[in-house]
Design a protein around this motif. Structure first.
Motif, short mmCIF file in Angstrom:
data_model
loop_
_atom_site.label_atom_id
_atom_site.label_comp_id
_atom_site.label_asym_id
_atom_site.label_seq_id
_atom_site.Cartn_x
_atom_site.Cartn_y
_atom_site.Cartn_z
N ASP A 90 2.42 1.67 -3.45
CA ASP A 90 1.44 2.11 -4.43
C ASP A 90 1.17 3.61 -4.32
N SER A 91 0.95 4.09 -3.11
CA SER A 91 0.65 5.53 -2.93
C SER A 91 1.86 6.39 -3.27
N GLU A 92 3.07 5.92 -2.91
CA GLU A 92 4.28 6.69 -3.22
C GLU A 92 4.53 6.74 -4.72
N HIS A 99 0.54 4.48 -13.09
CA HIS A 99 1.75 4.67 -12.27
C HIS A 99 2.49 3.37 -12.02
N GLY A 123 0.82 -1.21 0.00
CA GLY A 123 0.00 0.00 0.00
C GLY A 123 0.85 1.25 0.00
N PHE A 124 1.91 1.25 0.79
CA PHE A 124 2.85 2.37 0.84
C PHE A 124 3.51 2.57 -0.52
N ARG A 148 2.25 6.53 -7.04
CA ARG A 148 1.21 7.40 -7.61
C ARG A 148 1.65 8.86 -7.49
N TYR A 149 2.21 9.22 -6.33
CA TYR A 149 2.71 10.58 -6.12
C TYR A 149 3.90 10.86 -7.03
#
Length: 307
Positions: free
Chosen positions: A37-39, A110, A34-35, A41-42
């Motif tokens: 994936d979000s990083e 991403h 999860g970490f 995306r950013y």
């Protein structure tokens, strides 16, 4: 008893360690995906926002595709993405697994960007939670967006993971487990602010402290007290995933041109899987592939001996 064979395997100290270490790596993956994936995306948005060419939102019109690990494109959009990947790669002069990627999706997906920083063989994956711990750790190591994580901590866990996967006997010592535990603790401490990572760290501590040894006095009775809340079904699932990952590593490496697979490793895995009725049934297809690969290796060795 459904898990009778597994119970017997868990009484082998080295294999029990191997399995516990594999369970820990699965939890590392659960904590990090999860970490990651979000990083990513950013990071994907940041790359676009800082590049005037990519800000135009143009798409690939040439169906650009890598050829193996080579990627030469006449498409200006894909070329610009390639330049950005090389600019943010910590080892741009090394091997980059372009074959993982579908370049025409770089502008919108991403995770297609993330796969350029990962080991080979991931072309069919499209989400973070489909990746194993090794893929995510390689992403952290080779993408400079994650430079806030000490690379030494990442490479130490990767090294332990590779030793685990390449263990000929699928057994590791207590001393190895101590080193592995310390490497995990140091890495996860860096990311303790991430709730999923903190939860994974707790689950890892619980697994490393529990005794998985099972006494089977009769065939039907099991000393479940030693399981201390660890469900045997979850251990069985972990074993399946770990063995599948080991086989995937072995079979993927066999496809690399010029790569020599140790015959001993292949034969040991084949004997292990075929020597347990439950595993033989579960991995029937992989066992057939191992037989073919063994015959190829023996033939190649015979040819070399004649020269």
């Amino acid at each position: 008893m459904v898990h009778e064979d597994l119970f017997a395997r868990l009484n082998e100290a080295g294999y029990k360690n191997w399995l516990k270490a594999g369970y820990c790596l699965l939890k590392v993956k659960d904590g990090l995906c999860g970490f990651a994936d979000s990083e990513m995306r950013y990071f994907h948005n940041t790359v676009i926002n800082n590049n005037f060419v990519l800000q135009r939102g143009q798409r690939c019109r040439s169906s650009c595709r890598p050829r193996g690990n080579q990627f030469e494109s006449a498409c200006p959009v894909c070329n610009e993405w390639k330049r950005e990947i090389l600019r943010h790669h910590t080892k741009p002069s090394g091997v980059i697994n372009w074959g993982n990627c579908r370049p025409w999706l770089w502008p919108t997906e991403h995770w297609e960007l993330a796969k350029a920083f990962m080991p080979r063989g991931l072309s069919d994956l499209s989400k973070a939670d489909q990746c194993d711990a090794a893929a995510l750790l390689n992403l952290f190591h080779f993408c400079d967006h994650f430079s806030f994580i000490n690379p030494t901590l990442i490479t130490e866990v990767i090294r332990c993971r590779n030793e685990l996967m390449h263990s000929c006997e699928m057994q590791v010592s207590n001393e190895w487990m101590t080193r592995f535990q310390k490497s995990l603790e140091h890495l996860l401490l860096t990311l303790r602010h991430v709730p999923e990572v903190a939860a994974a760290g707790q689950q890892i501590q619980e697994m490393l402290s529990v005794d998985l040894s099972l006494h089977i006095p009769g065939v039907d009775s099991v000393d479940g007290a030693k399981m201390e809340g660890v469900f045997i079904e979850s251990i069985s699932q972990c074993e399946t995933e770990l063995l599948r990952e080991t086989l995937r590593d072995l079979l993927n490496n066999s496809e690399l041109e010029g790569n020599i697979i140790p015959l001993e490793k292949l034969q040991n895995i084949y004997r292990f899987l075929s020597g347990h009725k439950d595993l033989e049934e579960q991995f029937r297809t992989e066992l057939q592939r191992l037989q073919v690969l063994e015959a190829q290796l023996q033939g190649a060795n015979a040819d070399n001996a004649e020269r």
